[in-house]
Enzyme design. Structure first.
Site, short mmCIF file in Angstrom:
data_model
loop_
_atom_site.label_atom_id
_atom_site.label_comp_id
_atom_site.label_asym_id
_atom_site.label_seq_id
_atom_site.Cartn_x
_atom_site.Cartn_y
_atom_site.Cartn_z
N THR A 111 0.82 -1.22 0.00
CA THR A 111 0.00 0.00 0.00
C THR A 111 0.84 1.26 0.00
OG1 THR A 111 -0.02 -0.14 2.41
CG2 THR A 111 -1.91 -1.09 1.25
N SER A 160 -3.78 -1.64 7.03
CA SER A 160 -4.36 -1.83 5.70
C SER A 160 -4.87 -3.23 5.43
CB SER A 160 -3.32 -1.50 4.62
OG SER A 160 -2.84 -0.20 4.77
N CYS A 214 17.90 4.90 -4.06
CA CYS A 214 17.42 5.58 -5.25
C CYS A 214 18.47 6.50 -5.89
CB CYS A 214 16.16 6.38 -4.93
SG CYS A 214 16.16 7.12 -3.28
N HIS A 268 14.40 12.54 -8.49
CA HIS A 268 15.61 13.12 -7.90
C HIS A 268 16.48 13.70 -9.03
CE1 HIS A 268 14.34 11.15 -4.35
NE2 HIS A 268 15.25 10.22 -4.24
N SER A 319 9.00 12.15 -2.11
CA SER A 319 8.41 10.80 -2.22
C SER A 319 9.39 9.73 -1.78
CB SER A 319 7.91 10.53 -3.64
OG SER A 319 8.97 10.69 -4.55
N ARG A 370 17.32 17.51 0.34
CA ARG A 370 15.88 17.35 0.08
C ARG A 370 15.35 18.65 -0.49
NH1 ARG A 370 13.86 12.58 0.28
NH2 ARG A 370 14.57 12.29 2.41
N VAL A 427 6.04 3.11 -2.87
CA VAL A 427 6.88 2.21 -3.68
C VAL A 427 6.10 0.93 -4.02
CG1 VAL A 427 9.00 0.83 -3.76
CG2 VAL A 427 9.05 3.14 -2.80
P1 NAP Z 1 5.31 4.37 2.61
O1 NAP Z 1 4.61 5.04 1.50
O2 NAP Z 1 5.30 5.01 3.95
O3 NAP Z 1 4.75 2.86 2.72
C1 NAP Z 1 5.16 1.99 3.71
C2 NAP Z 1 4.57 0.61 3.43
O4 NAP Z 1 5.06 -0.31 4.39
C3 NAP Z 1 3.06 0.55 3.54
O5 NAP Z 1 2.56 -0.39 2.62
C4 NAP Z 1 2.87 0.05 4.97
O6 NAP Z 1 1.63 -0.62 5.14
C5 NAP Z 1 3.99 -0.94 5.04
N1 NAP Z 1 4.37 -1.23 6.43
C6 NAP Z 1 4.88 -0.36 7.34
N2 NAP Z 1 5.10 -1.00 8.50
C7 NAP Z 1 4.72 -2.28 8.33
C8 NAP Z 1 4.70 -3.44 9.16
N3 NAP Z 1 5.11 -3.40 10.42
N4 NAP Z 1 4.26 -4.61 8.65
C9 NAP Z 1 3.83 -4.67 7.38
N5 NAP Z 1 3.83 -3.61 6.53
C10 NAP Z 1 4.26 -2.43 7.00
O7 NAP Z 1 6.84 4.16 2.29
P2 NAP Z 1 7.57 3.89 0.87
O8 NAP Z 1 8.11 5.16 0.35
O9 NAP Z 1 6.72 3.07 0.00
O10 NAP Z 1 8.86 3.12 1.33
C11 NAP Z 1 8.90 1.87 1.88
C12 NAP Z 1 10.36 1.49 2.12
O11 NAP Z 1 11.01 1.30 0.88
C13 NAP Z 1 11.20 2.57 2.80
O12 NAP Z 1 11.14 2.52 4.19
C14 NAP Z 1 12.60 2.27 2.30
O13 NAP Z 1 13.22 1.28 3.09
C15 NAP Z 1 12.33 1.71 0.95
N6 NAP Z 1 12.61 2.69 -0.09
C16 NAP Z 1 13.69 2.49 -0.85
C17 NAP Z 1 13.98 3.36 -1.85
C18 NAP Z 1 15.19 3.12 -2.62
O14 NAP Z 1 16.00 3.98 -2.62
N7 NAP Z 1 15.36 2.02 -3.30
C19 NAP Z 1 13.18 4.45 -2.13
C20 NAP Z 1 12.09 4.66 -1.35
C21 NAP Z 1 11.82 3.75 -0.34
P3 NAP Z 1 0.33 0.05 5.83
O15 NAP Z 1 -0.56 0.52 4.72
O16 NAP Z 1 -0.28 -1.09 6.58
O17 NAP Z 1 0.80 1.16 6.71
N1 12T Z 2 15.91 7.96 4.00
O1 12T Z 2 16.45 3.30 0.59
O2 12T Z 2 14.26 9.65 2.83
O3 12T Z 2 17.91 3.80 2.10
O4 12T Z 2 14.51 9.74 0.65
C1 12T Z 2 15.68 5.87 0.50
C2 12T Z 2 15.14 7.14 0.56
C3 12T Z 2 16.38 6.02 2.76
C4 12T Z 2 16.93 4.06 1.44
C5 12T Z 2 14.62 9.17 1.75
C6 12T Z 2 15.83 7.28 2.84
C7 12T Z 2 16.31 5.35 1.58
C8 12T Z 2 15.21 7.82 1.72
#
Ligand code: NAP
Ligand code: 12T
Length: 336
Positions: A15, A44, A132, A245, A162, A238, A18
């Site tokens: 949800t 969710s 990213c 980015h 984002s 940021r 990403v």
């Molecule tokens: P987000 O929009 O805040 O979404 C977080 C997601 O994680 C939601 O689906 C949430 O579900 C779920 N979640 C959180 N806590 C959970 C738990 N305890 N058990 C199960 N599901 C849980 O964040 P996002 O931007 O999509 O990012 C998610 C993660 O991806 C980041 O924390 C980071 O580690 C990684 N990320 C990596 C990059 C990269 O550089 N490759 C870029 C962005 C993010 P609910 O709907 O239930 O809250």
């Molecule tokens: N803090 O994947 O805040 O390690 O833009 C990615 C994005 C960590 C990561 C951010 C972060 C990661 C952010």
């Protein structure tokens, strides 16, 4: 991975910003998904996501979630990855993880398919998706490194909100509304106001004065390029942009590279699109790159302050190439 006609794919964090992008990219690229298993927290679980036009029930993430799962795409933060990725591997799944917790583990390949696809073969259950900002930088620089050997990189990033997730996107929108109606700003996700402002602060500060985000760019770039000798200095910032980015990158090379040579190399580089005609107002823009798959490169020019240096401007969609698309491309390599 054993070849199958279709795979059971779990998306942990389905949800999130990403996770949502992962679902649409699996669908767009016709990844052979037999069964989709969207997982999230109790916030969710019980709700639905749409996949290929069908409503699919979101399940609660538990230790029993991964029976029968072939591939698990994780994007629910580092704590979830740390706890549940080993559980998924034990159940027989291959994990492709978006968090930073496994990236520098020597047992875990860190992969950008345009750069080091063969590292996937060494996996022992977990494959890490890089940060990213690292991903878009190495897609643009690896072809130049192969031709001229990069010895030093100086990079400053212009990162969208984002990258932090949904709450941060809501915070930027809300602060813009507040400011334009002369209301008060109360920062929650970020330590300071992000609307109409730039914050030279992404992830936590280290004793060295650098942030963890800056050191991810240093360490991950060396691991992916397979070259520990490259000197890298990063400043991560940021900016009040929703998606994509930007990066100002300056490189020093062993062999002299002219602007024309760099353009020629990058014009056929995998995953790269040149947008470089400044006299016509053509250079990569965050608003143009949003929703697309390429790493856009422009403003290529010689760095006259050193004998062998180039400067460039690189933009990509951090939710797609910077996260979900790169993860799905890894899955594609895995089942090839
Ligand atoms: P987000 O929009 O805040 O979404 C977080 C997601 O994680 C939601 O689906 C949430 O579900 C779920 N979640 C959180 N806590 C959970 C738990 N305890 N058990 C199960 N599901 C849980 O964040 P996002 O931007 O999509 O990012 C998610 C993660 O991806 C980041 O924390 C980071 O580690 C990684 N990320 C990596 C990059 C990269 O550089 N490759 C870029 C962005 C993010 P609910 O709907 O239930 O809250
Ligand atoms: N803090 O994947 O805040 O390690 O833009 C990615 C994005 C960590 C990561 C951010 C972060 C990661 C952010």
């Amino acid at each position: 991975m054993n070849k199958k006609s279709a795979y059971t794919v779990a998306v942990v964090g389905a949800t999130g910003v990403v996770g949502t992008e992962m679902l649409s990219i699996l669908e767009e690229r016709k990844f052979p998904v037999g069964q989709l298993l969207p997982l999230a927290s109790s916030r969710s679980a019980g709700g639905e996501v749409t996949f290929r036009g069908d409503a699919v029930k979101i399940k609660l993430l538990t230790k029993d979630s991964f029976q029968g799962v072939d591939i698990a795409l994780f994007s629910a933060g580092g704590n979830v990855s740390k706890e549940y990725a080993p559980v998924a591997v034990k159940a027989g799944a291959v994990v492709i993880d978006n968090s930073s917790v496994w990236r520098m583990d020597p047992q875990v390949p860190l992969v950008v398919p345009e750069v080091n696809p063969h590292d996937i073969e060494k996996h022992q259950g977990i494959i890490a998706n890089p940060n990213c900002s690292t991903i878009q930088m190495v897609v643009a620089l690896k072809p130049l490194h192969d031709h001229a050997t990069i010895t030093r990189i100086v990079v400053s990033t212009y990162q969208s909100v984002s990258g932090t997730g949904k709450d941060a996107m809501d915070e930027l929108a809300e602060q813009c509304r507040q400011l334009l109606s002369f209301g008060d700003i109360k920062p929650k996700v970020y330590p300071h106001q992000i609307a109409f402002n730039c914050l030279p602060h992404i992830d936590d500060f280290l004793p060295s004065g650098y942030t963890k985000e800056e050191m991810k760019m240093v360490n991950e770039t060396r691991k992916i390029m397979g070259d520990e000798s490259i000197g890298i200095a990063a400043t991560t910032v940021r900016v009040p942009v929703f998606v994509c980015h930007g990066e100002s990158i300056n490189i020093e090379t062993e062999k002299k590279l002219s602007v024309e040579e760099a353009r020629t190399i990058l014009s056929t580089a995998p995953g790269v699109q040149l947008h470089d005609d400044p006299s016509m107002g053509v250079y990569p823009l965050q608003i143009d790159a949003a929703g697309t798959d390429a790493v856009f490169v422009g403003r290529i020019r010689e760095d006259d302050s050193i004998p062998k240096g180039l400067s460039l401007w690189v933009v990509a969609d951090n939710l797609r190439k910077g996260a979900a698309l790169n993860a799905v491309q890894i899955a594609e390599e895995l089942v090839k």
